[in-house]
Design a protein around this motif. Structure first.
Motif, PDB file in Angstrom:
ATOM      1  N   VAL A 115       6.690   6.726   2.742  1.00  0.00           N
ATOM      2  CA  VAL A 115       5.619   7.642   2.322  1.00  0.00           C
ATOM      3  C   VAL A 115       4.942   7.102   1.232  1.00  0.00           C
ATOM      4  O   VAL A 115       3.710   7.224   0.950  1.00  0.00           O
ATOM      5  N   TYR A 116       5.753   6.485   0.113  1.00  0.00           N
ATOM      6  CA  TYR A 116       5.079   5.814  -0.787  1.00  0.00           C
ATOM      7  C   TYR A 116       4.124   4.814  -0.457  1.00  0.00           C
ATOM      8  O   TYR A 116       2.739   4.881  -1.057  1.00  0.00           O
ATOM      9  N   VAL A 117       4.473   3.899   0.290  1.00  0.00           N
ATOM     10  CA  VAL A 117       3.743   2.999   0.781  1.00  0.00           C
ATOM     11  C   VAL A 117       2.328   3.487   1.734  1.00  0.00           C
ATOM     12  O   VAL A 117       1.178   2.918   1.448  1.00  0.00           O
ATOM     13  N   THR A 118       2.307   4.484   2.251  1.00  0.00           N
ATOM     14  CA  THR A 118       1.373   5.097   3.039  1.00  0.00           C
ATOM     15  C   THR A 118       0.481   5.616   1.631  1.00  0.00           C
ATOM     16  O   THR A 118      -0.740   5.316   2.078  1.00  0.00           O
ATOM     17  N   ALA A 119       0.791   6.311   0.769  1.00  0.00           N
ATOM     18  CA  ALA A 119       0.057   6.606  -0.108  1.00  0.00           C
ATOM     19  C   ALA A 119      -0.798   5.425  -0.836  1.00  0.00           C
ATOM     20  O   ALA A 119      -2.032   5.322  -0.998  1.00  0.00           O
ATOM     21  N   LEU A 120       0.066   4.130  -0.985  1.00  0.00           N
ATOM     22  CA  LEU A 120      -0.689   3.132  -1.804  1.00  0.00           C
ATOM     23  C   LEU A 120      -1.384   2.505  -0.842  1.00  0.00           C
ATOM     24  O   LEU A 120      -2.389   1.740  -1.376  1.00  0.00           O
ATOM     25  N   SER A 121      -1.256   2.510   0.339  1.00  0.00           N
ATOM     26  CA  SER A 121      -2.172   1.810   1.684  1.00  0.00           C
ATOM     27  C   SER A 121      -3.459   2.567   1.341  1.00  0.00           C
ATOM     28  O   SER A 121      -4.446   1.715   1.608  1.00  0.00           O
ATOM     29  N   HIS A 122      -3.539   3.665   1.378  1.00  0.00           N
ATOM     30  CA  HIS A 122      -4.830   4.426   0.689  1.00  0.00           C
ATOM     31  C   HIS A 122      -5.656   4.000  -0.171  1.00  0.00           C
ATOM     32  O   HIS A 122      -6.828   3.665  -0.071  1.00  0.00           O
ATOM     33  N   LEU A 123      -4.788   3.792  -1.359  1.00  0.00           N
ATOM     34  CA  LEU A 123      -5.446   3.266  -2.522  1.00  0.00           C
ATOM     35  C   LEU A 123      -5.933   1.788  -2.307  1.00  0.00           C
ATOM     36  O   LEU A 123      -7.085   1.334  -2.774  1.00  0.00           O
ATOM     37  N   LEU A 124      -5.094   1.089  -1.618  1.00  0.00           N
ATOM     38  CA  LEU A 124      -5.531  -0.531  -1.387  1.00  0.00           C
ATOM     39  C   LEU A 124      -6.697  -0.628  -0.319  1.00  0.00           C
ATOM     40  O   LEU A 124      -7.667  -1.297  -0.653  1.00  0.00           O
ATOM     41  N   ALA A 125      -6.780   0.628   0.407  1.00  0.00           N
ATOM     42  CA  ALA A 125      -8.073   0.799   1.239  1.00  0.00           C
ATOM     43  C   ALA A 125      -9.208   1.130   0.532  1.00  0.00           C
ATOM     44  O   ALA A 125     -10.587   0.561   0.746  1.00  0.00           O
ATOM     45  N   ARG A 126      -9.201   1.855  -0.666  1.00  0.00           N
ATOM     46  CA  ARG A 126     -10.229   2.298  -1.389  1.00  0.00           C
ATOM     47  C   ARG A 126     -10.542   0.833  -2.293  1.00  0.00           C
ATOM     48  O   ARG A 126     -11.765   1.050  -2.618  1.00  0.00           O
ATOM     49  N   ILE A 127      -9.735   0.193  -2.514  1.00  0.00           N
ATOM     50  CA  ILE A 127      -9.991  -0.826  -3.390  1.00  0.00           C
ATOM     51  C   ILE A 127     -10.783  -1.967  -2.829  1.00  0.00           C
ATOM     52  O   ILE A 127     -11.820  -2.500  -3.019  1.00  0.00           O
ATOM     53  N   GLY A 128     -10.319  -2.174  -1.642  1.00  0.00           N
ATOM     54  CA  GLY A 128     -10.927  -3.338  -0.636  1.00  0.00           C
ATOM     55  C   GLY A 128     -10.875  -4.820  -1.247  1.00  0.00           C
ATOM     56  O   GLY A 128     -10.889  -5.037  -2.354  1.00  0.00           O
ATOM     57  N   GLY A 129     -10.260  -5.487  -0.443  1.00  0.00           N
ATOM     58  CA  GLY A 129     -10.301  -7.097  -0.810  1.00  0.00           C
ATOM     59  C   GLY A 129      -8.939  -7.267  -1.439  1.00  0.00           C
ATOM     60  O   GLY A 129      -8.080  -6.406  -1.654  1.00  0.00           O
ATOM     61  N   PRO A 130      -8.449  -8.530  -2.002  1.00  0.00           N
ATOM     62  CA  PRO A 130      -7.486  -9.005  -2.487  1.00  0.00           C
ATOM     63  C   PRO A 130      -7.097  -8.385  -3.733  1.00  0.00           C
ATOM     64  O   PRO A 130      -7.945  -7.926  -4.364  1.00  0.00           O
ATOM     65  N   VAL A 131      -5.751  -7.883  -3.890  1.00  0.00           N
ATOM     66  CA  VAL A 131      -5.311  -7.658  -5.265  1.00  0.00           C
ATOM     67  C   VAL A 131      -4.051  -8.451  -5.744  1.00  0.00           C
ATOM     68  O   VAL A 131      -3.189  -8.825  -4.586  1.00  0.00           O
ATOM     69  N   ASP A 132      -3.751  -8.345  -7.195  1.00  0.00           N
ATOM     70  CA  ASP A 132      -2.509  -8.881  -7.480  1.00  0.00           C
ATOM     71  C   ASP A 132      -1.478  -7.335  -7.622  1.00  0.00           C
ATOM     72  O   ASP A 132      -2.033  -6.218  -7.797  1.00  0.00           O
ATOM     73  N   TRP A 133      -0.185  -7.923  -7.752  1.00  0.00           N
ATOM     74  CA  TRP A 133       0.535  -6.619  -7.623  1.00  0.00           C
ATOM     75  C   TRP A 133       1.637  -6.772  -8.861  1.00  0.00           C
ATOM     76  O   TRP A 133       2.346  -7.690  -8.875  1.00  0.00           O
TER      77      TRP A 133
END
Length: 277
Positions: free
Chosen positions: A81-99
């Motif tokens: 469920v946390y991954v689902t929430a974080l995936s929405h954040l990643l979609a908002r950011i768009g493009g590559p990220v560091d973690w």
């Protein structure tokens, strides 16, 4: 520091996950995800430093923590469920990220990095690896959700100095900062800033070792694996085995257990140097 929020869809409906953001809005993004009972404010010192170096640093409060919504069903407080929430954040950011992921935040990072098409470029795993022994899981099961209401911030700070002593040597100002950002109002005082119900999925079963080899085996991006030298959660043999992979660099932090606070200048420099490559 700026604040942000994203609406995300869970099995129980839409909820809000909030984050704390540092650095220029057009900087290359770094997502920092905290541990089980912590909040995104744990990364203030690291995020400020990376932000001054030109990175856009986003530090979410996972569901049930900090300023993010609590969930109505305690059994939803689990990594998928946390991954689902974080995936929405990643979609908002768009493009590559560091973690940068501490403990639970690293588990979420591994889950995402093991998925085809993920956006993570480089990843820092802070005292979490491919295997968590039963003894460490039993320790977590025993303490989570049991924290009392504290009379005031100094009383809460005294508690944190004991239970989070494995964070390493911190200054008085750093302990006070952690206390202030860990507190929420409660009847007759303050409580730690998380929903006690996050303990429900852990308490629902007997403590057992957590084997993440399946996820770890699918992570191929560059990884900086940080281990507290006294950690009972990321054992030395586990970290050494992980570091046999060419894409993994291992760094051990003396005087720390689970998990290094990433507030020390040397630890910040270690992360920053890795992320600029």
């Amino acid at each position: 520091m700026r604040e942000g929020a994203v609406r995300w869809l869970s099995p129980a409906g839409f909820f809000t996950m909030r984050w704390w953001e540092w650095g220029p809005a057009d900087g290359a993004p770094v997502v920092c995800v905290h541990g089980l009972t912590r909040t995104g404010r744990d990364f203030d010192t690291l995020a400020e430093a990376l932000g001054k170096a030109g990175r856009r640093v986003i530090c979410p409060d996972l569901p049930g923590r900090g300023a993010s919504d609590w969930l109505p069903d305690p059994m939803l407080y689990q990594p998928p469920v946390y991954v689902t929430a974080l995936s929405h954040l990643l979609a908002r950011i768009g493009g590559p990220v560091d973690w940068v992921g501490t403990s639970l935040g690293g588990i979420c990072g591994m889950a995402i990095a093991a998925t085809p098409g993920h956006p993570i470029r480089r990843m820092v795993l802070n005292d979490i690896g491919a295997f968590v022994p039963q003894e460490a899981m039993a320790r977590i099961r025993e303490y989570i959700g049991n924290e009392p209401v504290f009379r005031d911030i100094p009383t809460l700070e005294a508690h944190l100095r004991v239970v989070h002593a494995p964070f390493g040597k911190l200054s008085d100002a750093e302990w006070r900062h952690l206390a202030e950002t860990s507190a929420r109002p409660a009847k007759d005082g303050v409580a730690l800033h998380y929903d006690p119900a996050i303990a429900a999925p852990i308490r629902a079963q007997e403590a057992q070792a957590l084997d993440l080899q399946g996820l770890w085996g699918r992570v191929t991006i560059p990884v900086l694996l940080i281990r507290g030298a006294e950690s009972d959660l990321l054992l030395r043999e586990t970290a050494t085995a992980m570091a046999e992979a060419e894409h993994v660099r291992l760094a051990e932090i003396p005087g720390a257990g689970h998990a290094p606070a990433l507030m020390d200048p040397a630890q910040i420099a270690l992360v920053a140097e890795f992320l600029v490559q």
